[in-house]
Write a protein that holds these residues in place. Structure first.
Motif, PDB file in Angstrom:
ATOM      1  N   VAL C 389       0.780  -1.116   0.048  1.00  0.00           N
ATOM      2  CA  VAL C 389      -0.050  -0.143   0.023  1.00  0.00           C
ATOM      3  C   VAL C 389       1.028   1.225   0.039  1.00  0.00           C
ATOM      4  O   VAL C 389       1.750   1.403   0.816  1.00  0.00           O
ATOM      5  CB  VAL C 389      -0.946   0.086   1.313  1.00  0.00           C
ATOM      6  CG1 VAL C 389      -1.941   1.300   1.171  1.00  0.00           C
ATOM      7  CG2 VAL C 389      -1.845  -1.313   1.295  1.00  0.00           C
ATOM      8  N   HIS C 390       0.663   2.342  -0.755  1.00  0.00           N
ATOM      9  CA  HIS C 390       1.393   3.381  -1.037  1.00  0.00           C
ATOM     10  C   HIS C 390       0.946   4.573  -0.050  1.00  0.00           C
ATOM     11  O   HIS C 390      -0.250   4.426   0.011  1.00  0.00           O
ATOM     12  CB  HIS C 390       1.537   3.785  -2.477  1.00  0.00           C
ATOM     13  CG  HIS C 390       2.179   2.922  -3.352  1.00  0.00           C
ATOM     14  ND1 HIS C 390       3.596   2.497  -3.287  1.00  0.00           N
ATOM     15  CD2 HIS C 390       1.733   1.813  -4.242  1.00  0.00           C
ATOM     16  CE1 HIS C 390       3.753   1.554  -3.951  1.00  0.00           C
ATOM     17  NE2 HIS C 390       2.651   1.134  -4.574  1.00  0.00           N
ATOM     18  N   GLU C 392       0.110   7.420  -0.755  1.00  0.00           N
ATOM     19  CA  GLU C 392      -0.940   8.289  -1.405  1.00  0.00           C
ATOM     20  C   GLU C 392      -2.494   7.608  -1.066  1.00  0.00           C
ATOM     21  O   GLU C 392      -3.327   8.278  -0.746  1.00  0.00           O
ATOM     22  CB  GLU C 392      -0.730   8.450  -2.930  1.00  0.00           C
ATOM     23  CG  GLU C 392      -0.041   9.515  -3.188  1.00  0.00           C
ATOM     24  CD  GLU C 392       0.116   9.681  -4.694  1.00  0.00           C
ATOM     25  OE1 GLU C 392      -0.927   9.476  -5.449  1.00  0.00           O
ATOM     26  OE2 GLU C 392       1.328  10.081  -5.288  1.00  0.00           O
ATOM     27  N   GLU C 393      -2.202   6.319  -1.042  1.00  0.00           N
ATOM     28  CA  GLU C 393      -3.476   5.142  -0.796  1.00  0.00           C
ATOM     29  C   GLU C 393      -3.787   5.533   0.642  1.00  0.00           C
ATOM     30  O   GLU C 393      -4.752   5.503   1.055  1.00  0.00           O
ATOM     31  CB  GLU C 393      -3.256   4.006  -1.283  1.00  0.00           C
ATOM     32  CG  GLU C 393      -3.294   3.881  -2.745  1.00  0.00           C
ATOM     33  CD  GLU C 393      -2.278   2.627  -3.372  1.00  0.00           C
ATOM     34  OE1 GLU C 393      -2.562   2.262  -4.429  1.00  0.00           O
ATOM     35  OE2 GLU C 393      -1.579   2.074  -2.496  1.00  0.00           O
ATOM     36  N   ARG C 397      -7.464   7.080   2.348  1.00  0.00           N
ATOM     37  CA  ARG C 397      -8.170   6.260   3.323  1.00  0.00           C
ATOM     38  C   ARG C 397      -8.507   7.144   4.522  1.00  0.00           C
ATOM     39  O   ARG C 397      -9.519   6.947   5.041  1.00  0.00           O
ATOM     40  CB  ARG C 397      -7.585   4.768   3.427  1.00  0.00           C
ATOM     41  CG  ARG C 397      -8.358   3.965   4.548  1.00  0.00           C
ATOM     42  CD  ARG C 397      -9.553   3.707   4.040  1.00  0.00           C
ATOM     43  NE  ARG C 397     -10.219   3.210   5.327  1.00  0.00           N
ATOM     44  CZ  ARG C 397     -11.625   3.050   5.686  1.00  0.00           C
ATOM     45  NH1 ARG C 397     -12.396   3.867   4.958  1.00  0.00           N
ATOM     46  NH2 ARG C 397     -12.043   2.161   6.711  1.00  0.00           N
ATOM     47  N   LYS C 453      -6.333   0.185  -0.742  1.00  0.00           N
ATOM     48  CA  LYS C 453      -6.246   0.708  -1.884  1.00  0.00           C
ATOM     49  C   LYS C 453      -7.444   1.094  -2.792  1.00  0.00           C
ATOM     50  O   LYS C 453      -7.308   1.765  -3.573  1.00  0.00           O
ATOM     51  CB  LYS C 453      -5.549  -0.376  -2.951  1.00  0.00           C
ATOM     52  CG  LYS C 453      -4.069  -0.650  -2.388  1.00  0.00           C
ATOM     53  CD  LYS C 453      -3.686  -1.994  -3.331  1.00  0.00           C
ATOM     54  CE  LYS C 453      -2.090  -1.910  -3.206  1.00  0.00           C
ATOM     55  NZ  LYS C 453      -1.451  -1.190  -4.103  1.00  0.00           N
ATOM     56  N   LYS C 463     -13.204   6.120  -6.003  1.00  0.00           N
ATOM     57  CA  LYS C 463     -11.648   6.167  -6.581  1.00  0.00           C
ATOM     58  C   LYS C 463     -11.864   6.346  -8.091  1.00  0.00           C
ATOM     59  O   LYS C 463     -12.594   5.908  -8.949  1.00  0.00           O
ATOM     60  CB  LYS C 463     -11.043   4.968  -6.281  1.00  0.00           C
ATOM     61  CG  LYS C 463      -9.528   4.835  -6.473  1.00  0.00           C
ATOM     62  CD  LYS C 463      -8.870   3.566  -6.373  1.00  0.00           C
ATOM     63  CE  LYS C 463      -7.493   3.416  -6.580  1.00  0.00           C
ATOM     64  NZ  LYS C 463      -6.952   4.367  -5.348  1.00  0.00           N
TER      65      LYS C 463
END
Lengths: 442, 494, 494, 442
Positions: C389-390, C392-393, C397, C453, C463
């Motif tokens: 998981v990055h 940004e993600e 969230r 994500k 998204k």
């Protein structure tokens, strides 16, 4: 041209809606209005200013012909007070969501219910009382209703009212209590407080105000509470909440009902449009039953731990029972309640104490300064909060002279008596400026 | 937002605003006069107070945010933002300033009074009352003073109708009158035979709305007035529902002696969560001496204040709710005679269009097969009988879709009522969307009644258990009461 | 709300505001000069325009609504509401009014200039730039003019650092300079050896931030300045990150020749969705002649305007963004010297406290084991390696819980970055709540990476597919482009 | 006392946080600041006004020493214009959610993205162009960037700029284009329009403005577009969007880039703080690539039929590429973009046409009135929009005389030339009042 406020005045929309209904013209919907009741001419009104800018110019032309209390140095009080209004109060009460809402349910208008519940709760802390109403119109109405509550509660129809009260307020009480309640006036003592009173078993209530119309703080609250209670009557006290950071709340000396106006709590003077009334009691069911106003309470929801809000004991009200309810309830002054809540939250206990101390100190300073300037200060030895009266040769002449110096010197109580109001907005130099002008004018 | 009660956000020592220091010697207070314990108000920084209230504001609807046609009788309409700027311009005026310093405001009062006199046909208007109910009360006070002045203080009955606002009954009662309420006849009109039976030497006045809260215009209104006049009573018109008849028909033309408008309804001042509002009382010449004081006078050059000879006194402090007087004046000025008529006609068109849409929803009905003016009291009787879902529950579920409605005042003469008043502010698309939402919820009620009864699902909170609000042992009208009864563990009643 | 694009709300014939009629003879326009086709703007009533934008506003966060510590480098702080009232008081001033009619505003400029001179140690300050980047550009313009005036126009290099704002590099490039960027050394400081290698006769200036966007204060800053001075270059201090050092250390004391502040960061003017903002350029005496014109002068009695002798000219029209000048002045006046120091110390305390909380979240780190001043660039490197998981993600969230954060400027030298700057406006409870939300999301990422994500779940929309935004055939920077490419069916590119 | 803006300055909070971190004092966090850089004294600043009311009094004292354009009759323009601002514009841009937001993601700040996308889209309709930037600082910056874009796009470094341009704007262009772009000025013809121009293959762009600095509407746009294109150059047109309800948009006569200031669209004069710049082109990828500003586009989400928004072609920007990006991008004037969007939505096509007609008519009326009053009107035969220049014996003396009558008569372009601005806010009687005063003063 389709008016910006009336979307469906657009001819296409109008025609298509008529077609959908199957009507020929809007006139059909008025068929029940007999011809002889129809106005057969256009209303005789000024030509409209549909362009917003034209309206702005027109209104500005009118409103510029006023000189408000930021452009003059004002010592006017007498029921409407120039306290500082924190900018956050205006921000909250100008929010569209609050300004344009009305009477939704506790769900879609959760915010209104919570904000008003918080207002009454903060007032409860200030007053040390457990039940506070959603605001009624103004302090006049609050006093009238408080006295009616006392009469209903005791089953009696006579009240003792201090005569240290504004003439207009007494006028309202007379009208409002007129049909069935007798008002007996209590004298004012030499020190400006309520004088000696005698009660009998016919009295429903003793009503006093602190600070009273002369700005004098009543010091015999406990004694009067005991006296009233000894005769089976209630003590009803009119108190300005802004004083209660330093002055004992009525409940502390035994008052049964507190009432008054909350305009001083973060609400502009608004040319008298900023008034709102509070009424408070302890959580004593028979007395609570006499409130005509709405009461908001906290309630659980079906989700554990979640709060909701709703009307407490709705069946008291005229909404529920029409003429069998208590007095009446309608659109009063809810937005000012929300605003006063914001004010109390901003001020907190320290702010309320400090504003009280500042007002006490500056009032005393102003009394001394005007005395030194040659005015006769009435009830000089009493404790004054925010207001005091001075005796002068001619109130009108003095006010005119002061106004020529851009000072609104006070409210004339009679030809020779002037009521002067000092708040935390008045600096020492403001007061000195008044005193200098008074000296020169006298 | 899951916003706590404000007391839960308190942190000792913080503050939201600072106060000017005394800079004068402190004043000593004797024991018993000085407060002993500081009030347990929240202690919060300024941002945190602001954030709390902004979040609460977002948890509220308002005319500006939703299609607010559901608060029937309340005339929810657009309150132009530009008028708020005018209202703000009087924020720092004191009501007892010398008349010379408020000429512009007095002129607005004067001009608005003349406009409302023209709209109602009355001769003078008081703008003092703080709301419609206060105006009703003021009218009753004038009626009482009028009869008293004529030596007819024995008149002790006021007649009203069941579909007039409850304040007509409640104010009359408060003013000491016995209240006689006319019920609707089979056609939905107030029963004229009942009126005939009721009028007599004890009649002080008839207090009546027309169209009533059903939206039905009573074509025999002049007869009603004449019946009351015939016995020496006065006729008083509650014009809360004037929005559909502006410029069409006037109170005085039907013979009324008094009337009132709600400036926050017909004349667009904002509803403000329930006030401040404003009311206007219009009177015929014979009642002028009794108007609440002061009223604005004009000598052709200068505006002043005067109190009518036999004034009933003060209805509220000072002159009136000036910010709303200013707004109402500006609103009329933006519309003019033609605009007001367009307001009325469009409000009525919208109402009839919406009625057309609503009546296509199975289970919805509009009792009495009559024309409607500006609003309709509908009924979900059929739907409730079929599904067991009540009108209130349907309204709560509708809130999940961003709209809401109000059922009606008690008693529910119309079973399972809901009252819609679309006013001129809404577009056809708004009305279609509103009707579609109700149709959808009605369909849900048929498909899964329990689901609708469990609503709301999409709001800040979930379904409230109302029983605690009527139980003196558990009710908590303030946080301190709540803490005492529910958090401290003692549970005793004060 | 599920609010349509405004064009979808249009209904022919409606309007939101009316315009004054010409009431003078119309003017004929020749063909080709007169517009032929009316613009396809929406046609809506006033309430409907208002409602649309109010709903959009509710679909936005802001300092006032959320715990806005996540926009590191941006110094999100409380902008006091009372200062907005002062800003509104200049709304109807024209910038070219005669000086006699704007003395109060000129005095505010003058006084704010003196305050910022004291805070920075510089001798004069220009308040003209419209933002921090514009102030950086103004500083570079002055540097260029300074060297040119000394016959050293050959200096064509500007040195900056990778953790300074990109505008330092971009403005220098725009002004015609070659840009040399110092990378951080192993300790996270800008590499002083690299600077030593870079300086020389071509050096026009060093443009550097301190603390940099990592929150690390460079203790050898004076050496940096001296190295540049040693070769005849100027040292320019980007004080975007001044919030933690107000009253602690000053630009001039470290030898800088120029500096700038962002009034919308350190001095609390609102960020306004990205401007209007305001910047302030402070300069040492030798650069005064080059300041943008005009500057405010004061002869002891009267305030005036004058243009410095060798001024670089206009950076923007008129004097400056006056509403924000007024706000910044009022903010400093509300705090004073002691208050500014409390701002700095509390901002630093909050930052270190938040860092302490964040570093307890497994998977979060703060590269380089250094002290931090007012912000920290953190890394989710470990978490990303573990879960895929990055950063940004995770930020998206977190928005589901009512907060958000910003990763950092490109390039991501700190892998999987997120940059938090809590400022003095937030309470301990706010910081705890914020850290708890990130801890919760990190835990979710571990438990169910795909779920994180897939966020957001709790926002107005879901998204976004970003690929269309970088594809010239599909991108739609306006509704008309969207209609043409995606709705009309033709799909051809214009 | 804990300052209302700094919650954690409260000593208890401070101590408990230090304890949680394990630090002794805040001083520890400053350990990296060398002692010789530490300020060893308090800053020398005025004593603070912590009490909000004291601050209000202080600020009101300063701000009252101004006389704004609602208290005088103002004919000032020259880049900042007194158009009517609908109240709804102020309502929207003062919403906390917009006023205090910054740079969130398309999700939590969906409203900002949509409002700005709608703004660029409405501008696109007005301009008949497909690509419009999120506002840059002001019209000056927009023109500078538009010309840089043209140079980058064509690979050339010379631009022809009309000399009918404000001196300050030219100063900005000179500074901004200085390092590498040559500015050649085109003459002004006798009628006030741009004069004869000659191009060669070195030119990247021809830049003209309409209405230009004299208020003159350029009528040879098509001719100049053809000329520029014939030489491989772009036509860049500075146009005030408020004129485009009646005047042909630049794209209609072949302009490649349009640019200008949007202050006229619902934004107060703000003493010059209300400026914001727009730049627009057609959807031509190589030209779009040269935008330094952010561009917002509409995008699908994973829910069919749902719209989202995001940055178009972000990798152009300096945020993405530092010095390799196009110029720079930072905090500019987004809120004014949202505001201008509200304005355009309120006005609609009819409002924009009507405001244009009214301004055209009143400008002509004012020209005639001032001529009749004795001033020499320049470029009298040209079409004027909103502004025109008059020649008088002494601009300074006339302005002083008018100011004594509460009239701000215009902006002096030089000692003898005055630029007069007339908008829809100026009624015929306002113009007559100016003309009368001019007649008396001349």
């Amino acid at each position: 041209m389709t008016h910006p406020y009336i979307p469906n005045a657009e001819p296409g929309a109008r025609a298509s809606m008529l077609a959908a209904i199957g009507a020929e013209s809007v006139g059909e919907f008025y068929a029940d209005i007999p011809p002889d009741l129809r106005l057969d001419r256009p209303l005789d009104l000024p030509a409209p200013l549909v362009a917003e800018h034209d309206l702005v110019r027109h209104m500005r032309g009118l409103l510029d012909r006023t000189t408000d209390t930021t452009r003059a140095l004002s010592f006017l009080g007498h029921g409407c007070y120039p306290h500082h209004v924190p900018a956050v109060c205006d921000e909250v009460n100008s929010r569209s969501e609050f300004l344009t809402a009305y009477a939704g349910e506790p769900y879609e208008d959760h915010g209104r219910f919570q904000a008003l519940f918080e207002y009454v709760s903060m007032m409860g802390e200030l007053l040390e009382m457990d039940v506070v109403n959603v605001p009624t119109y103004d302090g006049f109405q609050a006093a009238g209703t408080a006295l009616r509550m006392a009469c209903r509660y005791t089953g009696r129809s006579k009240v003792l009212v201090t005569s240290a009260i504004a003439a207009d307020k007494l006028s309202k009480l007379r009208d409002f209590l007129a049909p069935d309640i007798e008002i007996v006036l209590a004298p004012v003592a030499g020190n400006g407080e309520i004088g000696e009173v005698a009660l009998d078993a016919g009295y429903a209530a003793v009503y006093l105000e602190t600070p009273n119309v002369y700005g004098v703080v009543e010091t015999r609250g406990r004694e009067l509470a005991d006296l009233a209670h000894a005769h089976g009557a209630l003590l009803v006290v009119g108190a300005d909440p802004i004083s209660l950071g330093v002055l004992a709340p009525p409940a502390a000396y035994g008052a049964d009902i507190a009432c008054g106006d909350i305009q001083s709590l973060g609400i502009h003077q608004n040319h008298g449009g900023g008034q709102a009334g509070y009424i408070a009691t302890q959580d004593h069911e028979p007395l609570v039953a006499e409130f005509p106003s709405r009461l908001f309470g906290i309630a659980p929801t079906k989700v554990p731990g979640e709060y909701g809000f709703g009307d407490v004991f709705y069946d008291r009200t005229s909404f529920a029972l029409r003429e069998e309810g208590k007095e009446w309830v309608g659109t009063a002054a809810a937005l000012w309640g929300i605003t006063a809540g914001v004010y109390l939250a901003l001020m907190g206990p320290r702010g309320m104490r400090e504003v009280g101390e500042t007002i006490l100190a500056r009032t005393r300073y102003a009394m001394d300064a005007l005395k030194a300037a040659g005015a006769t200060v009435l009830h000089e030895d009493a404790i004054h909060f925010r207001e005091f009266a001075v005796r002068v040769p001619s109130a009108g002449a003095l006010l005119d002279a002061l106004r020529a110096r851009d000072i609104y010197g006070g409210v004339p109580l009679d030809d020779r008596t002037l009521l002067v109001c000092v708040t935390e907005r008045h600096s020492i130099s403001d007061i000195d400026r008044l005193a200098t002008a008074v000296r020169e004018a006298l | 937002w899951d916003e706590p009660i404000i007391f839960e956000l308190s942190h000792p020592g913080r503050r939201g605003v600072a106060v000017p220091a005394p800079d004068a010697p402190p004043v000593e207070l004797p024991e018993g006069v000085r407060r002993e314990n500081p009030p347990a108000l929240p202690e919060m920084s300024q941002l945190h107070v602001l954030r709390h209230y902004l979040r609460l504001s977002q948890e509220n609807l308002g005319v500006d945010l939703n299609i607010d046609v559901g608060q029937g009788t309340c005339t929810m309409k657009y309150s132009p933002k530009v008028n708020d700027t005018f209202a703000n311009a009087v924020a720092e005026l004191h009501p007892l300033q010398h008349e010379d310093t408020v000429q512009g405001v007095l002129e607005i009062y004067w001009r608005l009074e003349r406009m409302l006199a023209e709209i109602s046909g009355m001769s003078r208007v008081s703008l003092q009352p703080g709301s419609g109910s206060a105006a009703i009360y003021a009218n009753i006070a004038m009626i009482r003073a009028y009869h008293a002045a004529r030596g007819e203080g024995h008149r002790d009955q006021v007649i009203t109708t069941m579909f007039s606002h409850p304040s007509n009954a409640a104010c009359a009662k408060t003013a000491g009158y016995e209240v006689i309420t006319l019920m609707p006849d089979a056609d939905g009109y107030p029963d004229i035979e009942a009126l005939r039976a009721a009028v007599g030497p004890r009649t002080a006045a008839l207090m009546i709305t027309n169209p009533e809260d059903t939206g039905i215009f009573n074509p025999r209104i002049r007869e009603f007035v004449e019946l009351v006049h015939g016995v020496g009573g006065l006729a008083c018109y509650d014009q809360a529902n004037a929005n559909g008849i502006l410029g069409i028909t006037r109170a005085r033309d039907a013979g009324f002696d008094l009337c009132h408008f709600n400036l926050h309804k017909t004349f667009s001042t904002p509803h403000a969560c329930g006030g401040p509002a404003a009311g206007a009382c219009g009177v015929a010449p014979e009642l002028e001496p009794f108007l609440p004081g002061p009223v604005v006078s004009f000598d052709g050059e200068r505006y002043g204040l005067e109190t009518p000879e036999r004034s009933v006194g003060k209805i509220r402090p000072f002159l009136g709710v000036t910010p709303n007087i200013v707004r109402a004046y500006a609103w009329i000025m933006a519309l003019g005679a033609e605009g007001l008529r367009e307001v009325a006609e469009t409000a009525v068109l919208n109402n009839n269009y919406l009625m057309h849409q609503i009546l296509q929803i199975p289970g919805a009905s509009a009792p009495w097969d009559k024309r409607r003016v500006e609003q309709v009291r509908y009924s979900w009787r059929e739907l409730a009988e079929e599904t067991g879902v009540h009108s209130e529950e349907i309204g709560v579920r509708a809130a999940d879709f961003g709209v809401h409605y109000w059922t009606s005042h008690h008693p529910y003469l119309v079973p399972e009522p809901f009252t819609l008043e679309p006013t001129e502010s809404y577009s056809r698309e708004d009305l279609d969307e509103y009707a579609a939402i109700l149709a959808h919820v009605a369909e849900e009620a048929r498909r899964d009644p329990e689901f609708v009864k469990g609503a709301p699902y999409n709001q800040t909170i979930h379904k409230i258990d109302p029983t605690a609000l009527d139980d003196p042992k558990r009710w908590a009208p303030t946080w301190r009461a709540y803490v005492r009864k529910h958090l401290s563990g003692s549970g005793s009643e004060g």
